[in-house]
Design a protein around this motif. Sequence first.
Motif, PDB file in Angstrom:
ATOM      1  N   ALA A  44     -52.010  45.707   0.849  1.00  0.00           N
ATOM      2  CA  ALA A  44     -50.443  45.815   0.806  1.00  0.00           C
ATOM      3  C   ALA A  44     -50.045  46.938   1.343  1.00  0.00           C
ATOM      4  O   ALA A  44     -49.078  46.648   2.227  1.00  0.00           O
ATOM      5  N   ARG A  45     -50.631  47.918   1.549  1.00  0.00           N
ATOM      6  CA  ARG A  45     -49.860  49.056   2.343  1.00  0.00           C
ATOM      7  C   ARG A  45     -49.918  48.696   3.889  1.00  0.00           C
ATOM      8  O   ARG A  45     -49.054  49.196   4.499  1.00  0.00           O
ATOM      9  N   LEU A  46     -51.239  48.371   4.116  1.00  0.00           N
ATOM     10  CA  LEU A  46     -51.393  48.063   5.658  1.00  0.00           C
ATOM     11  C   LEU A  46     -50.327  46.811   6.158  1.00  0.00           C
ATOM     12  O   LEU A  46     -49.889  47.189   7.194  1.00  0.00           O
ATOM     13  N   LEU A  47     -50.380  45.814   5.426  1.00  0.00           N
ATOM     14  CA  LEU A  47     -49.408  44.996   5.667  1.00  0.00           C
ATOM     15  C   LEU A  47     -47.843  45.403   5.750  1.00  0.00           C
ATOM     16  O   LEU A  47     -47.073  44.927   6.448  1.00  0.00           O
ATOM     17  N   ALA A  48     -47.403  46.235   4.817  1.00  0.00           N
ATOM     18  CA  ALA A  48     -46.046  46.779   4.750  1.00  0.00           C
ATOM     19  C   ALA A  48     -45.697  47.567   5.762  1.00  0.00           C
ATOM     20  O   ALA A  48     -44.728  47.431   6.426  1.00  0.00           O
ATOM     21  N   LYS A  49     -46.569  48.303   6.251  1.00  0.00           N
ATOM     22  CA  LYS A  49     -46.573  49.163   7.712  1.00  0.00           C
ATOM     23  C   LYS A  49     -46.498  48.119   8.840  1.00  0.00           C
ATOM     24  O   LYS A  49     -45.215  48.402   9.448  1.00  0.00           O
ATOM     25  N   THR A  50     -47.184  47.209   8.957  1.00  0.00           N
ATOM     26  CA  THR A  50     -46.725  46.217   9.940  1.00  0.00           C
ATOM     27  C   THR A  50     -45.600  45.596   9.786  1.00  0.00           C
ATOM     28  O   THR A  50     -44.990  45.271  10.828  1.00  0.00           O
ATOM     29  N   LEU A  51     -45.332  45.095   8.737  1.00  0.00           N
ATOM     30  CA  LEU A  51     -44.020  44.374   8.375  1.00  0.00           C
ATOM     31  C   LEU A  51     -42.926  45.251   8.773  1.00  0.00           C
ATOM     32  O   LEU A  51     -41.855  44.633   9.258  1.00  0.00           O
ATOM     33  N   ARG A  52     -42.831  46.382   8.389  1.00  0.00           N
ATOM     34  CA  ARG A  52     -41.790  47.310   8.615  1.00  0.00           C
ATOM     35  C   ARG A  52     -41.824  47.519  10.186  1.00  0.00           C
ATOM     36  O   ARG A  52     -40.718  47.917  10.669  1.00  0.00           O
ATOM     37  N   SER A  53     -42.932  47.674  10.854  1.00  0.00           N
ATOM     38  CA  SER A  53     -43.049  47.918  12.310  1.00  0.00           C
ATOM     39  C   SER A  53     -42.089  46.398  13.069  1.00  0.00           C
ATOM     40  O   SER A  53     -41.628  46.488  14.039  1.00  0.00           O
ATOM     41  N   ALA A  54     -42.397  45.213  12.357  1.00  0.00           N
ATOM     42  CA  ALA A  54     -41.811  44.043  12.987  1.00  0.00           C
ATOM     43  C   ALA A  54     -40.409  44.013  12.828  1.00  0.00           C
ATOM     44  O   ALA A  54     -39.648  43.612  13.824  1.00  0.00           O
ATOM     45  N   ILE A  55     -39.950  44.610  11.649  1.00  0.00           N
ATOM     46  CA  ILE A  55     -38.671  44.638  11.357  1.00  0.00           C
ATOM     47  C   ILE A  55     -37.889  45.519  12.475  1.00  0.00           C
ATOM     48  O   ILE A  55     -36.763  45.451  12.873  1.00  0.00           O
ATOM     49  N   ALA A  56     -38.343  46.778  12.524  1.00  0.00           N
ATOM     50  CA  ALA A  56     -37.965  47.648  13.815  1.00  0.00           C
ATOM     51  C   ALA A  56     -37.834  47.310  14.994  1.00  0.00           C
ATOM     52  O   ALA A  56     -37.073  47.411  15.728  1.00  0.00           O
ATOM     53  N   ASN A  57     -39.010  46.431  15.255  1.00  0.00           N
ATOM     54  CA  ASN A  57     -38.924  45.670  16.637  1.00  0.00           C
ATOM     55  C   ASN A  57     -37.880  44.814  16.881  1.00  0.00           C
ATOM     56  O   ASN A  57     -37.257  44.646  18.009  1.00  0.00           O
ATOM     57  N   ALA A  58     -37.512  43.931  15.862  1.00  0.00           N
ATOM     58  CA  ALA A  58     -36.552  43.083  15.916  1.00  0.00           C
ATOM     59  C   ALA A  58     -34.984  43.649  16.057  1.00  0.00           C
ATOM     60  O   ALA A  58     -33.897  43.359  16.686  1.00  0.00           O
ATOM     61  N   ASP A  59     -34.935  44.690  15.213  1.00  0.00           N
ATOM     62  CA  ASP A  59     -33.611  45.551  15.207  1.00  0.00           C
ATOM     63  C   ASP A  59     -33.512  46.390  16.699  1.00  0.00           C
ATOM     64  O   ASP A  59     -32.521  46.220  17.094  1.00  0.00           O
ATOM     65  N   ASN A  60     -34.439  46.957  17.078  1.00  0.00           N
ATOM     66  CA  ASN A  60     -34.372  47.690  18.165  1.00  0.00           C
ATOM     67  C   ASN A  60     -34.011  46.885  19.780  1.00  0.00           C
ATOM     68  O   ASN A  60     -33.488  47.125  20.440  1.00  0.00           O
TER      69      ASN A  60
END
Length: 113
Positions: A44-60
């Motif tokens: 779950a920690r690994l998936l959360a880290k990847t999900l936060r990265s995807a959200i940051a990619n969408a934002d930036n």
Amino acid sequence: MDIQALTRNAHMSPKKVREVARTIQGRKAPDAASYLDLIPRKSARLLAKTLRSAIANADNNSNLSADALVVKSAIVENGPVLRRFKAGPRGTAMPRRKKMSHIRIVLSDGVQS
């Protein structure tokens, strides 16, 4: 529009990561992130880290709000395998396979481009 993030060579078996990845597919991105924070597993920690990265990619990169994003797919693929040996009975060597995963999370805002 689809936005993705990829984590390669995560030191966890793909089978263990897929169990948690199935639970976040189709959820809104902020809800999925908060849901993963409640699960007490390394996957779950690994998936959360990847999900936060995807959200940051969408934002930036695409100027998309995190509230409008939905987890379109969470794909876990087999990565490389480290082959190691552990001492066995009567001086023998017992093989161990340390598996790795590639985690890909794709977010969508629901608009076809």
